[in-house]
Enzyme design. Structure first.
Site, PDB file in Angstrom:
ATOM      1  CB  CYS A   2      39.535  11.775  37.163  1.00  0.00           C
ATOM      2  SG  CYS A   2      37.790  11.755  37.531  1.00  0.00           S
ATOM      3  NE  ARG A  27      43.941  15.498  35.838  1.00  0.00           N
ATOM      4  CZ  ARG A  27      43.950  16.030  34.627  1.00  0.00           C
ATOM      5  NH1 ARG A  27      44.843  16.951  34.332  1.00  0.00           N
ATOM      6  NH2 ARG A  27      43.093  15.657  33.713  1.00  0.00           N
ATOM      7  CD1 TRP A  74      35.923  17.052  41.395  1.00  0.00           C
ATOM      8  CD2 TRP A  74      34.761  16.690  39.530  1.00  0.00           C
ATOM      9  NE1 TRP A  74      35.016  18.070  41.261  1.00  0.00           N
ATOM     10  CE2 TRP A  74      34.285  17.875  40.133  1.00  0.00           C
ATOM     11  CE3 TRP A  74      34.166  16.262  38.346  1.00  0.00           C
ATOM     12  CZ2 TRP A  74      33.259  18.635  39.581  1.00  0.00           C
ATOM     13  CZ3 TRP A  74      33.139  17.017  37.797  1.00  0.00           C
ATOM     14  CH2 TRP A  74      32.702  18.194  38.414  1.00  0.00           C
ATOM     15  CG  ASN A  99      40.989  11.168  33.918  1.00  0.00           C
ATOM     16  OD1 ASN A  99      40.710  10.577  34.941  1.00  0.00           O
ATOM     17  ND2 ASN A  99      42.112  11.852  33.755  1.00  0.00           N
ATOM     18  N   GLY A 100      36.893  11.340  32.151  1.00  0.00           N
ATOM     19  CA  GLY A 100      35.968  11.746  31.097  1.00  0.00           C
ATOM     20  C   GLY A 100      34.559  11.257  31.384  1.00  0.00           C
ATOM     21  CD  GLU A 482      39.278  35.462  39.378  1.00  0.00           C
ATOM     22  OE1 GLU A 482      38.320  35.054  38.697  1.00  0.00           O
ATOM     23  OE2 GLU A 482      40.115  34.696  39.873  1.00  0.00           O
ATOM     24  CE  LYS A 486      39.958  32.314  42.616  1.00  0.00           C
ATOM     25  NZ  LYS A 486      40.171  32.510  41.190  1.00  0.00           N
ATOM     26  CD  GLU A 489      37.565  28.764  42.640  1.00  0.00           C
ATOM     27  OE1 GLU A 489      38.014  29.942  42.659  1.00  0.00           O
ATOM     28  OE2 GLU A 489      37.913  27.944  41.797  1.00  0.00           O
ATOM     29  CG  HIS A 505      19.266  49.408  37.347  1.00  0.00           C
ATOM     30  ND1 HIS A 505      18.286  50.290  36.937  1.00  0.00           N
ATOM     31  CD2 HIS A 505      20.445  49.982  37.019  1.00  0.00           C
ATOM     32  CE1 HIS A 505      18.845  51.330  36.361  1.00  0.00           C
ATOM     33  NE2 HIS A 505      20.155  51.175  36.398  1.00  0.00           N
ATOM     34  CE  LYS A 604      44.745  25.039  38.632  1.00  0.00           C
ATOM     35  NZ  LYS A 604      44.354  26.356  39.156  1.00  0.00           N
TER      36      LYS A 604
HETATM   37  C1  AGP Z   1      39.082  29.396  39.062  1.00  0.00           C
HETATM   38  O1  AGP Z   1      39.564  29.630  40.322  1.00  0.00           O
HETATM   39  C2  AGP Z   1      38.579  28.070  38.763  1.00  0.00           C
HETATM   40  N1  AGP Z   1      39.238  27.023  39.354  1.00  0.00           N
HETATM   41  C3  AGP Z   1      37.918  27.846  37.429  1.00  0.00           C
HETATM   42  O2  AGP Z   1      36.926  28.819  37.310  1.00  0.00           O
HETATM   43  C4  AGP Z   1      38.787  27.856  36.151  1.00  0.00           C
HETATM   44  O3  AGP Z   1      39.276  29.134  35.908  1.00  0.00           O
HETATM   45  C5  AGP Z   1      37.949  27.348  34.987  1.00  0.00           C
HETATM   46  O4  AGP Z   1      37.555  26.025  35.240  1.00  0.00           O
HETATM   47  C6  AGP Z   1      38.663  27.424  33.662  1.00  0.00           C
HETATM   48  O5  AGP Z   1      39.810  26.643  33.631  1.00  0.00           O
HETATM   49  P1  AGP Z   1      40.915  26.822  32.535  1.00  0.00           P
HETATM   50  O6  AGP Z   1      41.481  28.188  32.660  1.00  0.00           O
HETATM   51  O7  AGP Z   1      41.926  25.748  32.826  1.00  0.00           O
HETATM   52  O8  AGP Z   1      40.256  26.626  31.201  1.00  0.00           O
END
Ligand code: AGP
Length: 609
Positions: A2, A27, A74, A99-100, A482, A486, A489, A505, A604
């Protein structure tokens, strides 16, 4: 998670609010709204969807005014909808954004309902608006009322409120969710990230935990959690105005992928001299603590967690001390046993991730030698809460899918590993070998980026698939993880990563001619083992895409497409192989037509649990 913007000025602030929201959209982006004080009343417009929808509504019904608050959401409590969008109001005179997460919202809602308040949304935030209204009955001053209201809240909040009866101020409070106050000439602003305010100011104060502030046209007053006035100077930010500009690129993610050679150079600047590594900005007495370190505990989430996993391979190889890595959301709630003389390290792009921050706070009571954060946001909570800090210098990352921040984390973790190693007597040749590999890294990454066209072509093979497997061994296993993250995501294709040796396995059962299997295959001591794993997939008709060094001599044949990657130094190979993985997910997402920079359901900076 947010975005919040607020403004109080002599001029019309409505466009400042909307521009600020656009800059915060990374955000959260499921709904947005503004509340503006005009003609003795608060006028509110909210829209489902992105800030552009709200902007359009304001173009059609302009709401000029000198006091206003705005929010991009969000969803946590209550589905994305106009009625759940912020600002929330109480009795037409209070408007509030938040926010929160308020954990005791159910109980507060019942109490407020019993007092006659009518709820029009499913959010926890509306509880705060009514609670503030209720407190104003006994505390006529808005900041006193907010202070009293926050004492009844359990959970996390960054909040801003306005009141038609006190239209010369906004009041703000913070606990667990960042807020920054910006200063103009005869005008002040508030936001959840300074990026929102760069078009109007460069002077900022960050609100600390549990502080409350009153923001007026002629100044700001801040109180700590005990009600004492706090004196804090505004500081001039050096963040670049164009950080939120895509430039020539179609998406922020693509821009950020292409920034990586310079991001790596920036991360190394001043830190390698004559093949020697110096990181002098970690904090006072860092070296003294490093001398004593006998184990590391790394904590992070998402991409940052994958960076931590790569670092584990380096630490245990070069420092020969245990390096434990754990996801923050698990660590924070379990009973943990701390190894003697352990250093606790958090890794975070934002420095505000709620789970990582909570893990850090927990760790501070558990007897670690010290805490250190590897972080991209110098003014963040994690930096303030940690004994030592290593800033990753990736610059502002806007794309929700982390790319350049990951590479910068890996480089920083390597620098940190050497710094600890040197304090513990790492030999000069090892330091020199690592320094040389790092010095070449920007060029190797540039060369990998130059293969973007070929990867764009290759991405067509994935766009129609529903699943993809990624395989790696050693320090490339987290790179496969990773890569899978990606792809999931931003293209919404189900993807999993496996340590290649684990295939037999269980996951081998998934292999058929419709299952693309991406293999990360640098030339290292595990290459021959990896070749056997490739054969296991091929003999079951799997469709293999092998990213390999030319010298690996993996033959292209039926079912195997080989994509050449040049990486001279095995220690920095994880960073180099990351590049084609990022490009692959980007181009697959482009074909699929997803919202690359703001993928569905994500945000984000995850400042809520
Ligand atoms: C990665 O592409 C993500 N958007 C997410 O996994 C991110 O890395 C995670 O939320 C951690 O965020 P930070 O590095 O700001 O703590």
């Amino acid at each position: 998670m947010c975005g919040i913007v607020g403004a109080i000025a002599q001029r019309d602030v409505s466009q400042i609010l909307v521009e600020g929201l656009k800059r915060l959209e990374y955000r959260g982006y499921d709904s947005a709204g503004v509340a503006i004080y005009k003609d003795n009343a608060i006028h509110r417009i909210r829209r489902l969807g992105k800030v552009a929808e709200l902007d359009e509504a304001l173009q059609q019904n302009p709401l000029p005014g000198g006091l206003g608050i705005a929010h991009t959401r969000w969803a946590t409590h209550g589905e994305p909808s106009e009625r759940n969008a912020h600002p929330h109001m109480s009795q037409d005179n209070i408007a509030l954004v938040h926010n929160g997460i308020i954990e005791n919202h159910d109980e507060l809602r019942d109490e407020l309902k019993a007092k006659g308040y009518v709820f029009t949304s499913d959010t926890d935030t509306e509880v705060m608006a009514h609670l503030l209204h209720e407190e104003l009955k006994t505390n006529s001053n808005l900041h006193h009322a907010l202070f009293a209201a926050t004492k009844k809240l359990d959970g996390a909040y960054g909040t801003v409120a306005i009141d038609t009866n006190q239209p010369d101020k906004m009041v703000v409070a913070r606990s667990g969710s960042p807020l920054v106050i910006g200063k103009g000439i005869g005008e002040y602003f508030i936001a959840s990230d300074q990026l929102a305010l760069l078009p109007v100011t460069r002077e900022f104060i960050y609100l600390e935990e549990n502080e409350v502030a009153e923001v007026r046209r002629d100044g700001v007053t801040i109180w700590d959690e005990h009600g004492n006035t706090v004196t804090r100077e505004f500081e001039v930010s050096d963040i670049q105005h164009d950080a939120v500009d895509k430039g020539q690129y179609r998406h922020f993610m693509l821009k950020e992928i292409h920034e990586q050679p310079s991001v790596v150079s920036d991360a190394l600047e001043g830190r390698i001299v004559n093949h020697k590594i110096f990181v002098e900005t970690l904090g006072q007495n860092a070296n003294k603590v490093f001398e004593k370190v006998e184990a590391l505990q790394l904590i992070a989430c998402g991409t940052s967690y994958n960076a931590a996993l790569v670092a584990k391979y380096w630490v245990e190889e070069f420092l020969k001390i245990p390096c434990l890595v754990e996801i923050a959301s698990e660590y924070r709630y379990r009973h943990t046993a701390v190894l003697p003389n352990s250093l606790f390290i958090t890794i975070s792009q934002s420095g505000e991730t709620a789970d990582t921050l909570a893990a850090l706070k927990k760790a501070k009571t558990e007897g670690y030698l010290a805490s250190l954060t590897v972080c991209n946001s110098p003014a963040s909570s994690m930096v303030r809460e940690s004994d030592f800090t290593l800033i990753t210098r990736a610059g502002t990352e806007i794309g929700v899918a982390s790319t350049k921040a990951f590479t910068a984390q890996l480089v920083s973790l390597m620098l940190l590993m050497v710094s600890i190693g040197k304090a513990k007597g790492m030999d000069e040749q090892t330091e020199k070998d690592i320094a040389i590999a790092l010095e070449h890294l920007p060029y190797e990454i540039q060369a990998a980026l130059e293969q973007a066209k070929e990867i764009d072509e290759l991405s067509k093979e994935f766009a129609e698939k529903h699943h993809t497997l990624f395989l790696g061994r050693g320090s490339q296993y987290p790179i496969a993880m990773e890569a899978a993250l990606k792809l999931k995501e931003i293209s919404y294709i189900h993807a999993e990563a496996y340590a290649a040796g684990e295939l037999k396995h269980g996951p081998l059962a998934l292999i058929d001619s419709d299952m693309p299997v991406v293999v990360v295959a640098p030339k290292d001591n595990l290459l021959e083992k990896l070749k056997s794993n490739i054969e296991e997939v091929r003999s079951r008709s799997g469709q293999l895409f092998v990213f390999a060094d030319e010298s690996a001599k993996i033959q292209e044949t039926d079912g195997i497409t080989v994509f050449p990657v040049k990486s001279e130094y095995s220690i920095t190979a994880p960073m180099v192989y990351t590049i084609p993985m990022q490009l692959l997910s980007y181009y697959v997402a482009l074909i699929k037509g997803t919202d690359v920079d703001q993928p569905r359901n994500l945000a984000k900076s995850v400042t809520v649990e």
